[in-house]
Each structure stands twice: as C-alpha cells, then as structure tokens.
Design a protein around this motif. Structure first.
Motif, PDB file in Angstrom:
ATOM      1  N   THR A  22       0.838  -1.209   0.000  1.00 41.49           N
ATOM      2  CA  THR A  22       0.000   0.000   0.000  1.00 41.49           C
ATOM      3  C   THR A  22       0.869   1.253   0.000  1.00 41.49           C
ATOM      4  O   THR A  22       0.584   2.226  -0.721  1.00 41.49           O
ATOM      5  CB  THR A  22      -0.916   0.006   1.242  1.00 41.49           C
ATOM      6  OG1 THR A  22      -1.725  -1.171   1.234  1.00 41.49           O
ATOM      7  CG2 THR A  22      -1.805   1.238   1.239  1.00 41.49           C
ATOM      8  N   LEU A  23       1.941   1.232   0.786  1.00 45.37           N
ATOM      9  CA  LEU A  23       2.839   2.377   0.843  1.00 45.37           C
ATOM     10  C   LEU A  23       3.485   2.634  -0.517  1.00 45.37           C
ATOM     11  O   LEU A  23       3.549   3.778  -0.984  1.00 45.37           O
ATOM     12  CB  LEU A  23       3.919   2.147   1.912  1.00 45.37           C
ATOM     13  CG  LEU A  23       4.994   3.231   2.057  1.00 45.37           C
ATOM     14  CD1 LEU A  23       4.375   4.585   2.370  1.00 45.37           C
ATOM     15  CD2 LEU A  23       6.007   2.836   3.138  1.00 45.37           C
ATOM     16  N   ARG A  24       3.914   1.569  -1.171  1.00 43.66           N
ATOM     17  CA  ARG A  24       4.550   1.730  -2.483  1.00 43.66           C
ATOM     18  C   ARG A  24       3.570   2.301  -3.499  1.00 43.66           C
ATOM     19  O   ARG A  24       3.918   3.172  -4.294  1.00 43.66           O
ATOM     20  CB  ARG A  24       5.088   0.383  -2.970  1.00 43.66           C
ATOM     21  CG  ARG A  24       6.265  -0.143  -2.190  1.00 43.66           C
ATOM     22  CD  ARG A  24       6.810  -1.431  -2.769  1.00 43.66           C
ATOM     23  NE  ARG A  24       7.354  -1.242  -4.104  1.00 43.66           N
ATOM     24  CZ  ARG A  24       7.979  -2.204  -4.793  1.00 43.66           C
ATOM     25  NH1 ARG A  24       8.130  -3.415  -4.246  1.00 43.66           N
ATOM     26  NH2 ARG A  24       8.451  -1.963  -5.992  1.00 43.66           N
ATOM     27  N   GLU A  25       2.351   1.806  -3.479  1.00 43.68           N
ATOM     28  CA  GLU A  25       1.342   2.295  -4.416  1.00 43.68           C
ATOM     29  C   GLU A  25       1.058   3.781  -4.178  1.00 43.68           C
ATOM     30  O   GLU A  25       0.974   4.572  -5.124  1.00 43.68           O
ATOM     31  CB  GLU A  25       0.058   1.484  -4.270  1.00 43.68           C
ATOM     32  CG  GLU A  25      -1.036   1.893  -5.246  1.00 43.68           C
ATOM     33  CD  GLU A  25      -2.289   1.061  -5.097  1.00 43.68           C
ATOM     34  OE1 GLU A  25      -3.310   1.392  -5.750  1.00 43.68           O
ATOM     35  OE2 GLU A  25      -2.274   0.081  -4.319  1.00 43.68           O
ATOM     36  N   ASP A  26       0.947   4.156  -2.905  1.00 46.91           N
ATOM     37  CA  ASP A  26       0.678   5.560  -2.584  1.00 46.91           C
ATOM     38  C   ASP A  26       1.852   6.458  -2.983  1.00 46.91           C
ATOM     39  O   ASP A  26       1.652   7.581  -3.480  1.00 46.91           O
ATOM     40  CB  ASP A  26       0.399   5.708  -1.078  1.00 46.91           C
ATOM     41  CG  ASP A  26      -0.934   5.089  -0.676  1.00 46.91           C
ATOM     42  OD1 ASP A  26      -1.765   4.840  -1.576  1.00 46.91           O
ATOM     43  OD2 ASP A  26      -1.131   4.850   0.532  1.00 46.91           O
ATOM     44  N   LEU A  27       3.060   5.964  -2.767  1.00 46.15           N
ATOM     45  CA  LEU A  27       4.230   6.738  -3.160  1.00 46.15           C
ATOM     46  C   LEU A  27       4.274   6.962  -4.673  1.00 46.15           C
ATOM     47  O   LEU A  27       4.551   8.070  -5.147  1.00 46.15           O
ATOM     48  CB  LEU A  27       5.517   6.035  -2.706  1.00 46.15           C
ATOM     49  CG  LEU A  27       5.942   6.234  -1.246  1.00 46.15           C
ATOM     50  CD1 LEU A  27       7.064   5.265  -0.891  1.00 46.15           C
ATOM     51  CD2 LEU A  27       6.394   7.667  -0.989  1.00 46.15           C
ATOM     52  N   LEU A  28       3.991   5.903  -5.430  1.00 43.25           N
ATOM     53  CA  LEU A  28       4.010   6.015  -6.888  1.00 43.25           C
ATOM     54  C   LEU A  28       2.931   6.979  -7.384  1.00 43.25           C
ATOM     55  O   LEU A  28       3.170   7.803  -8.277  1.00 43.25           O
ATOM     56  CB  LEU A  28       3.833   4.642  -7.530  1.00 43.25           C
ATOM     57  CG  LEU A  28       5.081   3.742  -7.540  1.00 43.25           C
ATOM     58  CD1 LEU A  28       4.709   2.310  -7.912  1.00 43.25           C
ATOM     59  CD2 LEU A  28       6.120   4.290  -8.522  1.00 43.25           C
ATOM     60  N   ASN A  29       1.738   6.877  -6.815  1.00 43.88           N
ATOM     61  CA  ASN A  29       0.649   7.766  -7.228  1.00 43.88           C
ATOM     62  C   ASN A  29       0.970   9.222  -6.901  1.00 43.88           C
ATOM     63  O   ASN A  29       0.713  10.128  -7.703  1.00 43.88           O
ATOM     64  CB  ASN A  29      -0.658   7.349  -6.549  1.00 43.88           C
ATOM     65  CG  ASN A  29      -1.197   6.034  -7.084  1.00 43.88           C
ATOM     66  OD1 ASN A  29      -0.868   5.626  -8.199  1.00 43.88           O
ATOM     67  ND2 ASN A  29      -2.008   5.347  -6.289  1.00 43.88           N
TER      68      ASN A  29
END
Length: 510
Positions: A22-29
């Motif tokens: 979830t953290l990686r997805e939020d960072l990418l977005n």
C-alpha cells in the motif's frame, strides 16, 4: 538528542510485508501527481552513521518509486573539476527541477563534518559551514523546494554489531572497509559533531528527522511514510494560494541624494589618446592572465547598465586581449523553461569558471533586483530577499579565489535617446533596438531607483561595484579595462603574499 533513536524500535516482518504494498502504491501515485503538476522540486538528504542503512535506504527508495522522476546523487570525494569551484557548485548542478525528486547520499554537511572530526578545520569553520547550509536551505525553500532531511542513527554498540555482521558474511564483506572501522573508533567524536550540526541546522524550513537505523523494517516504513505525507501535504497546500508576503520597505532617501546623479557624465577622452591607452591596458591584461599565479585564480566580470550604455563594446575590448581558449562570455536573456524549473541562481552557478579562466556575464543575477523588480516579474518579498542571497553567492565565490569585478555602465537619458535613434537609422545596428528598449525607457526613474538600491545593498568589500560614466564610449572602455587590470593585479599580489605553500597545496572544501 539521539535518545529517541535508541529505543529499540522494531517492526514485525508480517506487519512490514502487509504495509509495504500500500505504501509503495501511494508513493508512486503521489510521485506521478508531483511530476504532472511540476509545481515544486523535492530534495531529500540521507545522512547518518556508517552501518545505519543509508545506502540501503537510497536503493529501496529507487526500487519503490518511479526511477524516471527521481535523481540519485552519491556525493563522494570531490573531483578536481569540483575542487576548482566553490563547494556548493557541485550541489547546485545536481538540484532537481520542479516535478522531480533529488535524492542525496552525502550532502553539503558531509565534508564540513569530516573535516572537523579529522581536525582539518576548527570549530569556527564548522559554524560558518552550518550558516551557509542554513542559508542555502532557506533560499531553496523560499524558491519553492520541499527539503526533507533524514539522519539515520545507531548506538556505538549497534554500529559495531552491524559492521561485524556484514564482515562475517562473504557476500557483504566488501561493504566494510578499514575506513569504517577507523570511523567507529572515533564514534564519540562523530557523535559530538553530529549533535552540534543537527542542533544548529534543524530549522523550521528544513528540520532534521532522526530515524533509528538498527531495524530495517522500522527504518524503511518510517522514511517512506514521512516522504509520502510531506509530498501529499505540500501538493494539497499548493492548491490554496499562499497569503501575500509583505516585505519591509527599503530605507527612503531623506536628503534627496541620488547616487547616479553624483557621476560626472561629461568625462571623455580624445581618439588618439584612447588608442594609446587601449593598447597599454589590453597588453597589461594579457600579461596578467599569463602570470604563473593566475592558474590559482578565476575572474568573474559582471556587466550591467542602462540599455545602449555600451556593455558589449566594453566586453569586446576585454576579450580582444585574452586567449580565446580561456574565457567565456555568457549573455543573459529571459530564463528558458529549463531555467524556470530551477531556483533563480541555478543558471548562474552552472557557469562558474575553473581556475585560470575568465567568465564575463553580459547582464547577470542582478536582473532579479532590476528588471524583475521594476516589471513586476517577481513578488516584492522575492526581490527583497535577493539582496542577501546575491551577497552570499558572491561571498562564496570570493572565498574560493574567484575575483568578482562588477561594472554598472551609466548614461544620461538624453544620450540614451540619441543612441536609440542612431540604432534605428543604421542598418547594421537596427537589431540592437527593440520595442522592449523603448518600454524600459518609459520607466527610467523606476530603474534609477532600483539601481541605487542595488548598489547600496550589494556593493560589499568582497565585491564592490564600479560605476562607469559611459556617455563617452571610449572613456568607459578604458575605465573598465584599467579597473579590471588593477583588481587582478591586486589579487595576484595577495596570492603571492600568502606564500608558495598556500598556492601549491590543494585545499579541501570547508
């Protein structure tokens, strides 16, 4: 200060593996939104102790985020090219543009800390370095950058355990060097200097965030979440127009004295005498730049003045005396899109010369307190703070043996009109006159006021202004050449007085 980073924070592997996707997805977005908006750059400093996971953190952030929008810089030992210029040059060149993330493993703090621990510098030198770092970060923030500073900490016992663990494993043994163990022995000294630096440079604009580095899961999640929240908050904040910043007024004149009106604009020189003097000073300038000690010096010539004041003609009389291999003329016009994506001074830092070279700026960083001020291209608070930023910029150059010679070429309003009309009538001069020149002329008094303020606030002992009476072009050209020769000669003499040892020994940046 480091006590909270020695509490033994740990994150279970199961929780870590649950939170990371979830953290990686939020960072990418969030990174994608940052890139699309291109409203501000993000500058992340990763500092800390050996063995605390700085390199692993940098690698992880590159893995978690889109590498197209992140620029990583490992600032190790400065190269010869970098040592030839002020310390901050290498960092200015590496600053990310708006919409990008700059990740620095090693920063403007690294060498001041190492030099102090190793006894190369004194406490006063470290304090000066800290002040320069704070001024740089404040300027970056004022220019719109988001600066995030992490300090990865380990206790002395944790560091020793970490180094032994890496050394024991054949696959990671290469990561541990004699230098690492030498620094471990100096742990207490490093701790003392680190605490001093962090305490004095953790500011409202760019606070230090101390993170325990012993547990990789805790370290990774903490840093990832801090970066995510900082960028998200800034993106949200930028949707609301900031309140207008009111700058305090400059001191008004109460005695009606006007700096430019004190100049004797009737000064002139006849053509025959000019030719003799021109040959004399061009020969002297050429001789000075071939002096054996000139290789330890760089020269920056700054030319500002009224439109049609003769800057180009004066510059050509200088370059006509120089070896074309060792000088460069930088004409400054409106900033390009690339330059608009960077802090204001970036495009000037990038052109600083190596030792033994001459760089001439045909218009310069003073545009912010002249054209941008008068034409309203920047806010009042921006050009007001530019005075101190410019003085700091020039002080850094002078500190590194760059001689800064600044000329303001002044003509009267009537003489400018005569030259404008002459340019319009003469075919090979017509390209020199534009509608913008006529528009600027309509604001003559505003520009005069801005020039007087500029000279008053930026004519320092390190980099004074030379005011040139330029109604007579030949008089102006000789005054420029003579002044340049005198200042170079004085600087070379000062270098000789400092001794051969000083000249022959390379200096670390301080």
């Amino acid at each position: 200060m480091f006590e909270s980073a020695e509490l033994g924070h740990k994150i279970k592997k199961s929780l870590y593996e649950q939170e990371v996707p979830t953290l990686r997805e939020d960072l990418l977005n969030t990174q994608t939104e940052l890139a699309k908006s291109a409203r501000f750059p993000v500058i992340i400093l990763i500092g800390g102790l050996d063995g605390a996971g700085r390199g692993a953190t940098v690698n992880l952030l590159n893995e978690w985020m889109d590498p197209r929008h992140i620029q990583t810089h490992a600032m190790g030992e400065p190269s010869d090219e970098e040592l030839d210029r002020p310390m901050m040059w290498r960092f200015w060149r590496a600053l990310p543009p708006k919409g990008k993330i700059g990740l620095f493993l090693g920063s403007w703090y690294t060498w001041p800390i190492l030099n102090r621990v190793n006894g190369v510098t004194k406490e006063a030198d470290l304090e000066q370095s800290m002040e320069r770092a704070k001024r740089l970060e404040k300027m970056l923030v004022d220019e719109g950058a988001l600066v995030i500073k992490f300090w990865l900490h380990l206790s002395k016992e944790q560091q020793e355990k970490r180094l032994k663990s890496l050394e024991k494993n054949p696959l990671t043994r290469w990561k541990v060097t004699d230098r690492d163990w030498k620094r471990h022995k100096a742990y207490d000294k490093f701790q003392e200097v680190h605490e001093n630096v962090i305490r004095h440079t953790s500011t409202a604009e760019a606070p230090w965030l101390i993170v325990e580095g012993a547990d990789a899961h805790y370290r990774n999640l903490t840093i990832g979440k801090v970066i995510l929240k900082a960028i998200q908050d800034r993106l949200e904040q930028d949707k609301t127009p900031p309140p207008k910043v009111l700058a305090p007024p400059l001191m008004p004149s109460i005695d009606n004295l006007h700096l430019l009106k004190t100049l004797d604009m009737t000064q002139a020189i006849d053509k025959d005498k000019f030719k003799l003097k021109l040959e004399k000073y061009q020969g002297k300038l050429n001789s000075l730049t071939r002096d054996p000690k000139f290789k330890y010096l760089s020269v920056i010539g700054v030319f500002e003045g009224n439109d049609a004041a003769g800057k180009g003609g004066s510059i050509r009389r200088i370059t006509g005396a120089l070896d074309a291999r060792f000088y460069q003329v930088i004409p400054i016009a409106a900033p390009t899109e690339e330059e608009r994506a960077q802090p204001y001074l970036w495009r000037f830092w990038r052109h600083l010369p190596r030792k033994g070279r001459v760089t001439i700026f045909d218009r310069s960083w003073y545009g912010r307190v002249l054209v941008e001020r008068v034409e309203g291209f920047c806010a009042e608070a921006d050009w007001m703070r530019a005075y101190s930023e410019i003085n700091d910029f020039e002080a850094q150059m002078v500190r590194h043996n760059l001689l800064v010679v600044k000329f303001w070429l002044a003509i009267t309003k009537d003489e400018q009109l005569r030259r404008f009309e002459d340019r319009q009538k003469t075919g090979f001069k017509s390209f020199k006159i534009t509608e913008e020149d006529w528009r600027n002329r309509e604001k003559w008094e505003q520009y005069e006021h801005a020039v007087c303020d500029m000279v008053d606030r930026t004519s320092t002992m390190l980099a004074p202004w030379t005011l040139v009476e330029a109604n007579d072009k030949n008089f102006a050209r000789l005054k420029v050449l003579k002044t340049l020769c005198e200042q170079i000669e004085a600087k070379l003499e000062a270098l000789r007085e400092e001794g051969v040892d000083y000249l022959d020994k390379p200096k670390k940046h301080r």
